[in-house]
Write a protein that holds these residues in place. Structure first.
Motif: not given
Length: 105
Positions: A41-42, A55-57, A65-66, A70-71
């Motif tokens: 997934x990652x 975000x959903x996962x 959350x990393x 994400x940024x």
């Protein structure tokens, strides 16, 4: 009539249901902490800059959350959107809103 396997010809499955399958596996207790599932997934999230899906996962699977990742994903998404917007603007400016002569939308 047999179904053709287009993957053998280098064509991607459409839609690719592998990621939803991995997401489903996260709901099963025996796969919730499976490193192979997390890794798949990652990798896909990073490969295709899937910020909203990440975000959903994280929310549904309880992942931490990393924010840095994400940024980065969101920045790449914004850059792609900007390029697409510029291409649309250029096409409208140079080809006209109706697609040019002989084309009707």
């Amino acid at each position: 009539m047999p179904i053709e396997n287009l993957e053998d010809q280098g064509l991607e499955k459409n839609p690719d249901l592998e990621l939803p399958q991995f997401k489903f596996l996260l709901t099963l207790p025996e796969y919730r902490n499976d490193r192979a599932v997390h890794s798949k997934i990652t990798e896909a999230i990073k490969k295709d800059d899937m910020a909203p899906w990440y975000e959903l996962i994280c929310k549904e699977a309880g992942w931490k959350l990393d924010l840095k990742m994400l940024k980065t994903l969101k920045t790449k998404n914004e850059e792609k959107i900007k390029l697409l917007d510029e291409a649309i603007e250029d096409a409208e400016k140079n080809l006209g809103r109706d697609g040019g002569p002989g084309m009707h939308i």
